[in-house]
Design a protein around this motif. Structure first.
Motif, PDB file in Angstrom:
ATOM      1  N   VAL A 140       0.821  -1.213   0.000  1.00 55.34           N
ATOM      2  CA  VAL A 140       0.000   0.000   0.000  1.00 55.34           C
ATOM      3  C   VAL A 140       0.854   1.262   0.000  1.00 55.34           C
ATOM      4  N   ASN A 141       2.001   1.215   0.652  1.00 57.63           N
ATOM      5  CA  ASN A 141       2.860   2.399   0.707  1.00 57.63           C
ATOM      6  C   ASN A 141       3.463   2.709  -0.657  1.00 57.63           C
ATOM      7  N   GLU A 142       3.880   1.669  -1.363  1.00 55.53           N
ATOM      8  CA  GLU A 142       4.454   1.863  -2.695  1.00 55.53           C
ATOM      9  C   GLU A 142       3.407   2.397  -3.666  1.00 55.53           C
ATOM     10  N   MET A 143       2.200   1.814  -3.645  1.00 54.39           N
ATOM     11  CA  MET A 143       1.170   2.196  -4.604  1.00 54.39           C
ATOM     12  C   MET A 143       0.682   3.627  -4.363  1.00 54.39           C
ATOM     13  N   ARG A 144       0.494   4.009  -3.119  1.00 56.66           N
ATOM     14  CA  ARG A 144      -0.016   5.359  -2.856  1.00 56.66           C
ATOM     15  C   ARG A 144       1.027   6.415  -3.218  1.00 56.66           C
ATOM     16  N   LYS A 145       2.306   6.094  -3.063  1.00 52.16           N
ATOM     17  CA  LYS A 145       3.350   7.037  -3.461  1.00 52.16           C
ATOM     18  C   LYS A 145       3.417   7.192  -4.970  1.00 52.16           C
ATOM     19  N   ILE A 146       3.267   6.081  -5.694  1.00 53.47           N
ATOM     20  CA  ILE A 146       3.273   6.136  -7.164  1.00 53.47           C
ATOM     21  C   ILE A 146       2.131   7.008  -7.655  1.00 53.47           C
ATOM     22  N   ASP A 147       0.931   6.774  -7.126  1.00 49.92           N
ATOM     23  CA  ASP A 147      -0.241   7.557  -7.539  1.00 49.92           C
ATOM     24  C   ASP A 147      -0.054   9.036  -7.228  1.00 49.92           C
ATOM     25  N   ALA A 148       0.454   9.340  -6.049  1.00 48.55           N
ATOM     26  CA  ALA A 148       0.646  10.728  -5.650  1.00 48.55           C
ATOM     27  C   ALA A 148       1.664  11.423  -6.563  1.00 48.55           C
ATOM     28  N   GLU A 149       2.734  10.712  -6.918  1.00 45.26           N
ATOM     29  CA  GLU A 149       3.758  11.299  -7.782  1.00 45.26           C
ATOM     30  C   GLU A 149       3.231  11.524  -9.193  1.00 45.26           C
ATOM     31  N   ILE A 150       2.467  10.565  -9.718  1.00 45.39           N
ATOM     32  CA  ILE A 150       1.912  10.701 -11.068  1.00 45.39           C
ATOM     33  C   ILE A 150       1.025  11.932 -11.159  1.00 45.39           C
ATOM     34  N   HIS A 151       0.206  12.150 -10.126  1.00 42.81           N
ATOM     35  CA  HIS A 151      -0.758  13.246 -10.163  1.00 42.81           C
ATOM     36  C   HIS A 151      -0.229  14.527  -9.508  1.00 42.81           C
ATOM     37  N   GLY A 152       0.997  14.473  -8.971  1.00 49.13           N
ATOM     38  CA  GLY A 152       1.574  15.649  -8.338  1.00 49.13           C
ATOM     39  C   GLY A 152       0.817  16.102  -7.109  1.00 49.13           C
ATOM     40  N   LEU A 153       0.347  15.125  -6.308  1.00 51.09           N
ATOM     41  CA  LEU A 153      -0.481  15.441  -5.148  1.00 51.09           C
ATOM     42  C   LEU A 153       0.189  14.971  -3.864  1.00 51.09           C
ATOM     43  N   PRO A 154      -0.123  15.626  -2.741  1.00 52.76           N
ATOM     44  CA  PRO A 154       0.424  15.179  -1.461  1.00 52.76           C
ATOM     45  C   PRO A 154      -0.279  13.912  -0.984  1.00 52.76           C
ATOM     46  N   LEU A 155       0.420  13.128  -0.185  1.00 54.58           N
ATOM     47  CA  LEU A 155      -0.204  11.979   0.460  1.00 54.58           C
ATOM     48  C   LEU A 155      -1.189  12.468   1.524  1.00 54.58           C
ATOM     49  N   CYS A 156      -2.232  11.696   1.721  1.00 56.18           N
ATOM     50  CA  CYS A 156      -3.182  11.994   2.797  1.00 56.18           C
ATOM     51  C   CYS A 156      -3.038  10.930   3.874  1.00 56.18           C
ATOM     52  N   ASP A 157      -2.581  11.333   5.043  1.00 58.84           N
ATOM     53  CA  ASP A 157      -2.393  10.398   6.151  1.00 58.84           C
ATOM     54  C   ASP A 157      -3.468  10.563   7.229  1.00 58.84           C
ATOM     55  N   ASP A 158      -4.508  11.324   6.909  1.00 65.53           N
ATOM     56  CA  ASP A 158      -5.561  11.589   7.894  1.00 65.53           C
ATOM     57  C   ASP A 158      -6.293  10.304   8.271  1.00 65.53           C
ATOM     58  N   ILE A 159      -6.701  10.232   9.515  1.00 63.86           N
ATOM     59  CA  ILE A 159      -7.586   9.165   9.972  1.00 63.86           C
ATOM     60  C   ILE A 159      -9.010   9.578   9.621  1.00 63.86           C
ATOM     61  N   MET A 160      -9.640   8.782   8.755  1.00 63.57           N
ATOM     62  CA  MET A 160     -10.975   9.107   8.273  1.00 63.57           C
ATOM     63  C   MET A 160     -11.818   7.837   8.199  1.00 63.57           C
ATOM     64  N   THR A 161     -13.092   8.021   7.927  1.00 65.56           N
ATOM     65  CA  THR A 161     -14.013   6.895   7.727  1.00 65.56           C
ATOM     66  C   THR A 161     -14.804   7.169   6.448  1.00 65.56           C
ATOM     67  N   PHE A 162     -14.830   6.179   5.541  1.00 62.93           N
ATOM     68  CA  PHE A 162     -15.492   6.308   4.251  1.00 62.93           C
ATOM     69  C   PHE A 162     -16.633   5.299   4.128  1.00 62.93           C
ATOM     70  N   TYR A 163     -17.697   5.728   3.471  1.00 65.07           N
ATOM     71  CA  TYR A 163     -18.810   4.840   3.112  1.00 65.07           C
ATOM     72  C   TYR A 163     -19.046   4.970   1.603  1.00 65.07           C
ATOM     73  N   TYR A 164     -19.409   3.836   0.978  1.00 64.94           N
ATOM     74  CA  TYR A 164     -19.473   3.790  -0.478  1.00 64.94           C
ATOM     75  C   TYR A 164     -20.714   3.053  -0.985  1.00 64.94           C
ATOM     76  N   ASP A 165     -21.147   3.485  -2.158  1.00 63.06           N
ATOM     77  CA  ASP A 165     -21.999   2.677  -3.021  1.00 63.06           C
ATOM     78  C   ASP A 165     -21.527   2.920  -4.451  1.00 63.06           C
ATOM     79  N   GLU A 166     -22.100   2.206  -5.404  1.00 64.47           N
ATOM     80  CA  GLU A 166     -21.682   2.354  -6.790  1.00 64.47           C
ATOM     81  C   GLU A 166     -22.894   2.399  -7.707  1.00 64.47           C
TER      82      GLU A 166
END
Length: 382
Positions: free
Chosen positions: A5-31
């Motif tokens: 997970v650490n490798e993948m999130r860094k790759i994505d952040a670098e590709i998009h030029g965005l900072p990592l988000c290390d916040d503790i959060m809770t997500f709910y989803y549907d599709e």
């Protein structure tokens, strides 16, 4: 299959030029808009709706682990029939056949007002299935000629040009892709495929216009690849499968927001694919998600309504013109415009929280035009 997970999130952040988000959060989803697979056939594709409607994975989120919103109050204010045991998007669609009638009805107004004041963040990943299925053609060119990938924006521009050109000439391009079992080009057919695709571009593209410039660039690069290079990303795939799955977007949310807890609406196929993939964090098995039954979770139900509303908004924006917006009766549809204003504010708030809360695997021109039209709608000036 294992994913760090650490490798993948860094790759994505670098590709998009965005900072990592290390916040503790809770997500709910549907599709919504999950066609399972998008498959080339003798008559086009297996699901025409998948060419018109995005796949959307989204919902609501909050900081920490304690929800600040009162979902019970929402359910009470919606005044659903006592026989309804689970809130669904379909319960929002009463009265009026037009989009603006829908967007201004009393239940949508209640829902949007509650969501706007709830202290929840909205979040979503939206995927245009045809765009997603086509762009490996562009990425294959960059693998052969990486020196021409001047910037992320340049590559996205050419992907956008390819998508829009193919959408314009679907009746011609889909049989061509099917002929070569795209994205599973036989190595011995690589040259013929590339040159025939170049002929397709040559036949329909006007390279004297600004709109035709991108396709002319792609044509010349594809001609070079066909004669001297490889289309490595288009080998050894399932034939005729433009999109084979959507579960990777579920995974992406889990590693992008590593320190969050993710609750997905139960989807049997997606759950099985997720469980086939081992997530690791510093070489330790890692799991920060659960699949839950929507009838047992009110925030999943809230997410169901949100992705349903968002899907209808996007379809409406994709189908109207600037001239259509000029003709809208702003008195008649004042409530619909107020509700769209609330949606716009929620999107801006989420983007300010962290840009990856709003994720578009989509044509950048279409994405920008949606926001442009939405802002014209709520602003009232053209």
């Amino acid at each position: 299959m294992g994913i760090d997970v650490n490798e993948m999130r860094k790759i994505d952040a670098e590709i998009h030029g965005l900072p990592l988000c290390d916040d503790i959060m809770t997500f709910y989803y549907d599709e919504t808009g999950n066609c399972g697979k998008l498959i080339l056939t003798d008559v086009g594709v297996n699901d025409e709706n998948a060419l018109e409607c995005d796949f959307i994975l989204g919902g609501v989120a909050f900081d920490g682990e304690q929800c600040p919103a009162d979902t019970g109050q929402l359910l009470k204010d919606l005044k659903l029939q006592s026989s309804i045991k689970e809130l669904k998007f379909r319960h929002m669609t009463r009265g009026g056949k037009s989009f603006l009638d829908f967007m201004g009805n009393s239940r949508v107004t209640t829902y949007m007002g509650w969501l706007h004041n709830s202290e929840l963040y909205i979040h979503y990943a939206t995927v245009n299935s045809l765009y997603y299925g086509l762009v490996d053609l562009v990425d294959s060119i960059w693998e052969y000629r990486p020196e021409f990938a001047f910037s992320f924006e340049w590559v996205q521009y050419l992907k956008s040009e390819l998508y829009n050109f193919c959408m314009k000439y679907l009746d011609e391009v889909l049989p061509l892709l099917h002929k070569y079992r795209f994205p599973n080009i036989a190595r011995e057919d690589k040259r013929e495929f590339c040159l025939e695709f170049c002929d397709f571009i040559q036949t329909f593209n006007d390279d004297t216009t600004d709109e035709g410039f991108g396709m002319e660039v792609l044509k010349q690069m594809l001609k070079d690849v066909g004669r001297h290079g490889e289309v490595s990303l288009l080998y050894d795939n399932d034939p005729d499968i433009l999109v084979s799955e959507y579960y990777s977007f579920y995974l992406s949310r889990c590693y992008t927001y590593k320190n969050a807890k993710h609750y997905f609406d139960f989807e049997k196929v997606i759950k099985a694919k997720m469980e086939e993939t081992e997530l690791t964090n510093n070489d330790v098995l890692f799991k920060n998600y659960e699949f839950v039954e929507s009838k047992e979770n009110e925030l999943i139900q809230v997410s169901d309504v949100f992705v349903g509303v968002l899907s209808r908004v996007f379809r409406y924006l994709d189908g109207i013109t600037i001239e259509d917006i000029k003709e809208i009766d702003r008195v008649k549809y004042a409530q619909a415009i107020k509700n769209l204003q609330k949606l716009h504010e929620l999107i801006i708030c989420a983007d300010r929280k962290h840009p990856m809360l709003i994720q578009n695997a989509n044509d950048m021109r279409l994405t920008k035009m949606r926001m442009f039209k939405l802002e014209l709608l709520i602003g009232g000036t053209v």
